[in-house]
Design an enzyme around this catalytic site. Structure first.
Site, PDB file in Angstrom:
ATOM      1  N   CYS A 110      -2.518  -1.055   7.581  1.00 26.00           N
ATOM      2  CA  CYS A 110      -1.918  -0.101   7.416  1.00 26.00           C
ATOM      3  C   CYS A 110      -1.842   0.864   8.847  1.00 26.00           C
ATOM      4  O   CYS A 110      -1.098   1.568   9.105  1.00 26.00           O
ATOM      5  CB  CYS A 110      -2.168   0.749   6.067  1.00 26.00           C
ATOM      6  SG  CYS A 110      -1.749   0.214   4.656  1.00 26.00           S
ATOM      7  N   CYS A 150      -6.129   1.216   5.558  1.00 30.67           N
ATOM      8  CA  CYS A 150      -6.775  -0.061   5.823  1.00 30.67           C
ATOM      9  C   CYS A 150      -6.400  -0.710   7.328  1.00 30.67           C
ATOM     10  O   CYS A 150      -5.555   0.243   7.872  1.00 30.67           O
ATOM     11  CB  CYS A 150      -6.514  -1.363   5.025  1.00 30.67           C
ATOM     12  SG  CYS A 150      -4.797  -1.805   4.895  1.00 30.67           S
ATOM     13  N   GLU A 177       0.780   3.788   1.792  1.00 31.91           N
ATOM     14  CA  GLU A 177       1.571   4.128   3.155  1.00 31.91           C
ATOM     15  C   GLU A 177       2.612   3.434   3.473  1.00 31.91           C
ATOM     16  O   GLU A 177       3.496   3.762   4.094  1.00 31.91           O
ATOM     17  CB  GLU A 177       0.418   4.111   4.089  1.00 31.91           C
ATOM     18  CG  GLU A 177      -0.875   4.894   3.936  1.00 31.91           C
ATOM     19  CD  GLU A 177      -2.244   3.725   3.258  1.00 31.91           C
ATOM     20  OE1 GLU A 177      -1.611   3.171   2.157  1.00 31.91           O
ATOM     21  OE2 GLU A 177      -3.126   3.529   3.755  1.00 31.91           O
ATOM     22  N   HIS A 180       0.784  -1.245  -0.039  1.00 27.92           N
ATOM     23  CA  HIS A 180      -0.099  -0.053  -0.008  1.00 27.92           C
ATOM     24  C   HIS A 180       0.778   1.220   0.057  1.00 27.92           C
ATOM     25  O   HIS A 180       2.033   1.192   0.370  1.00 27.92           O
ATOM     26  CB  HIS A 180      -0.823   0.001   1.170  1.00 27.92           C
ATOM     27  CG  HIS A 180      -2.103  -1.046   1.070  1.00 27.92           C
ATOM     28  ND1 HIS A 180      -2.921  -1.159   1.978  1.00 27.92           N
ATOM     29  CD2 HIS A 180      -2.222  -2.024   0.275  1.00 27.92           C
ATOM     30  CE1 HIS A 180      -3.998  -2.086   1.581  1.00 27.92           C
ATOM     31  NE2 HIS A 180      -3.328  -2.669   0.404  1.00 27.92           N
TER      32      HIS A 180
END
Length: 160
Positions: free
Chosen positions: A106, A103, A77, A75
């Protein structure tokens, strides 16, 4: 000339970074800042040196894992945080700007790395069709500021 707010500058950069993504399903960008300075950037996609999904699987994207998610992708992040840490940059107390709310996985990483604030553009829950933004709920429960971006993206040519 009106001076843009830092929130607008950083979110515009996150939106533009999302355009770098090789993901077929969703483009997400992230900017990690500290004291009004950019300390790292990231966008979603497979780890460097593996496959670019849009090139390897241009029609369907990368294979799905057991939960139906991308089997290769990191992801945005995660990429921003990993790059900062890899380069020995202290992320404690940082602010993360991201085009899709984190999510739950994360959010756990964000909390663990002591990032103090997350500003997100769009809802992960709406994108996934789930009842709530679990990542945002988690962050708020454990004292990380998480807020939806309400600024102006006047300098972005196209939202992804």
């Amino acid at each position: 000339m009106e001076r843009p707010e830092f929130d607008d500058i950083f979110m515009e950069l996150a939106v533009n970074l999302a355009k770098r993504s090789h993901c077929i399903k969703r483009h997400v960008g992230a900017v990690l800042t500290k004291d009004t300075r950019i300390i790292s950037i990231g966008y979603n996609g497979p780890p460097s040196g593996t496959h670019n999904c849009d090139l390897e699987w241009p029609n369907e994207g990368c294979p799905r894992d057991s939960k139906g998610s991308c089997s290769l992708a990191l992801h945005a992040e995660q990429n921003a945080i990993l790059y900062a840490v890899k380069n020995k940059t202290d992320v404690e107390g940082a602010t993360l700007y991201v085009t899709l709310s984190p999510c739950i996985a994360c959010a756990r990483i964000i909390y663990t790395m002591k990032i103090k604030k997350v500003i997100y553009l769009k809802s992960y829950a709406e994108y996934k069709g789930i009842p709530s933004d679990e990542g945002v709920d988690f962050l708020r429960k454990f004292g990380v500021e998480a807020e939806k971006y309400e600024g102006s993206l006047d300098n972005v040519s196209e939202l992804v």
